[in-house]
Scaffold this active site. Structure first.
Site, PDB file in Angstrom:
ATOM      1  N   ASN A  41      -6.303   3.166  -4.053  1.00  0.00           N
ATOM      2  CA  ASN A  41      -4.861   2.988  -3.933  1.00  0.00           C
ATOM      3  C   ASN A  41      -4.143   4.123  -4.659  1.00  0.00           C
ATOM      4  O   ASN A  41      -4.603   4.619  -5.691  1.00  0.00           O
ATOM      5  CB  ASN A  41      -4.419   1.608  -4.433  1.00  0.00           C
ATOM      6  CG  ASN A  41      -4.747   1.331  -5.879  1.00  0.00           C
ATOM      7  OD1 ASN A  41      -5.785   1.746  -6.388  1.00  0.00           O
ATOM      8  ND2 ASN A  41      -3.873   0.604  -6.550  1.00  0.00           N
ATOM      9  N   ILE A  42      -3.054   4.549  -4.071  1.00  0.00           N
ATOM     10  CA  ILE A  42      -2.238   5.635  -4.618  1.00  0.00           C
ATOM     11  C   ILE A  42      -0.803   5.150  -4.620  1.00  0.00           C
ATOM     12  O   ILE A  42      -0.176   5.024  -3.568  1.00  0.00           O
ATOM     13  CB  ILE A  42      -2.367   6.917  -3.766  1.00  0.00           C
ATOM     14  CG1 ILE A  42      -3.840   7.332  -3.663  1.00  0.00           C
ATOM     15  CG2 ILE A  42      -1.501   8.034  -4.348  1.00  0.00           C
ATOM     16  CD1 ILE A  42      -4.107   8.385  -2.612  1.00  0.00           C
ATOM     17  N   GLU A  43      -0.307   4.821  -5.805  1.00  0.00           N
ATOM     18  CA  GLU A  43       1.048   4.295  -5.914  1.00  0.00           C
ATOM     19  C   GLU A  43       2.065   5.423  -5.944  1.00  0.00           C
ATOM     20  O   GLU A  43       1.750   6.568  -6.259  1.00  0.00           O
ATOM     21  CB  GLU A  43       1.182   3.442  -7.176  1.00  0.00           C
ATOM     22  CG  GLU A  43       0.319   2.212  -7.117  1.00  0.00           C
ATOM     23  CD  GLU A  43       0.396   1.366  -8.373  1.00  0.00           C
ATOM     24  OE1 GLU A  43      -0.151   0.266  -8.338  1.00  0.00           O
ATOM     25  OE2 GLU A  43       1.000   1.798  -9.376  1.00  0.00           O
ATOM     26  N   CYS A  52      -2.564   1.782   0.084  1.00  0.00           N
ATOM     27  CA  CYS A  52      -3.634   0.895  -0.359  1.00  0.00           C
ATOM     28  C   CYS A  52      -4.966   1.639  -0.215  1.00  0.00           C
ATOM     29  O   CYS A  52      -5.058   2.648   0.497  1.00  0.00           O
ATOM     30  CB  CYS A  52      -3.659  -0.380   0.482  1.00  0.00           C
ATOM     31  SG  CYS A  52      -2.243  -1.469   0.240  1.00  0.00           S
ATOM     32  N   GLU A  54      -7.725   0.732   1.339  1.00  0.00           N
ATOM     33  CA  GLU A  54      -8.359   0.644   2.663  1.00  0.00           C
ATOM     34  C   GLU A  54      -7.814   1.692   3.643  1.00  0.00           C
ATOM     35  O   GLU A  54      -8.614   2.406   4.265  1.00  0.00           O
ATOM     36  CB  GLU A  54      -8.203  -0.767   3.233  1.00  0.00           C
ATOM     37  CG  GLU A  54      -8.865  -1.830   2.374  1.00  0.00           C
ATOM     38  CD  GLU A  54      -7.946  -2.433   1.311  1.00  0.00           C
ATOM     39  OE1 GLU A  54      -8.247  -3.540   0.856  1.00  0.00           O
ATOM     40  OE2 GLU A  54      -6.926  -1.800   0.951  1.00  0.00           O
ATOM     41  N   CYS A  85      -4.919  -6.753   1.947  1.00  0.00           N
ATOM     42  CA  CYS A  85      -3.634  -7.392   2.235  1.00  0.00           C
ATOM     43  C   CYS A  85      -3.446  -7.500   3.754  1.00  0.00           C
ATOM     44  O   CYS A  85      -4.236  -6.956   4.531  1.00  0.00           O
ATOM     45  CB  CYS A  85      -2.487  -6.599   1.597  1.00  0.00           C
ATOM     46  SG  CYS A  85      -2.130  -5.012   2.396  1.00  0.00           S
ATOM     47  N   CYS A  88      -3.173  -4.173   5.613  1.00  0.00           N
ATOM     48  CA  CYS A  88      -4.471  -3.493   5.654  1.00  0.00           C
ATOM     49  C   CYS A  88      -5.428  -4.169   6.618  1.00  0.00           C
ATOM     50  O   CYS A  88      -6.206  -3.505   7.300  1.00  0.00           O
ATOM     51  CB  CYS A  88      -5.084  -3.427   4.262  1.00  0.00           C
ATOM     52  SG  CYS A  88      -4.254  -2.244   3.192  1.00  0.00           S
TER      53      CYS A  88
END
Length: 130
Positions: A41-43, A52, A54, A85, A88
């Site tokens: 994940n890369i916020e 996310c 995936e 989620c 995803c």
């Protein structure tokens, strides 16, 4: 076969960029070409515009030449088991079959195995639109 995906997902989780949630997640895909592709994940501060784990792994798969997900592992640092989620799940369904195995992992390894059909029994299908 799932243990190597667990290890790859755990290594990917270590590369997560999650300064806001402090919630690292990693994913690993074995694709139809036999290769393993990973993502984390890369916020982004413009939440919810991050990635996310995936779809990050799906992007790596596509860019690496893979086209279909054969199996996928997901791990999160602060949850006993992390399922993809809803968004995803639909993204995964685009590149998987209902029988594709999804491995839910904790820090010890694979703890539960589901199919994509279990996770998203009524996925939107592109053949419906045309």
């Amino acid at each position: 076969m799932s243990h190597d995906l667990f290890e790859a997902a755990r290594a990917a989780m270590e590369k997560s960029y999650s300064p806001y949630s402090k919630f690292p997640v990693g994913a690993a895909i074995r694709a139809d070409d036999g290769q393993v592709y990973v993502g984390a994940n890369i916020e982004n501060i413009s939440f919810p515009q991050g990635w996310c784990a995936e779809p990050s792994a799906i992007s790596a798969m596509i860019m690496g030449g893979g086209r279909q997900i054969a199996e996928l592992a997901v791990i999160a640092d602060k949850l006993p088991l992390c399922t993809p989620c809803g968004g995803c799940r639909q993204k995964i369904a685009e590149f998987a079959s209902a029988a594709t195995r999804i491995y839910l992992c904790d820090d010890q390894g694979v703890q539960r195995t589901l199919t994509m059909g279990d996770l998203l029994p009524y996925a939107f299908e592109t053949d419906v639109i045309g």
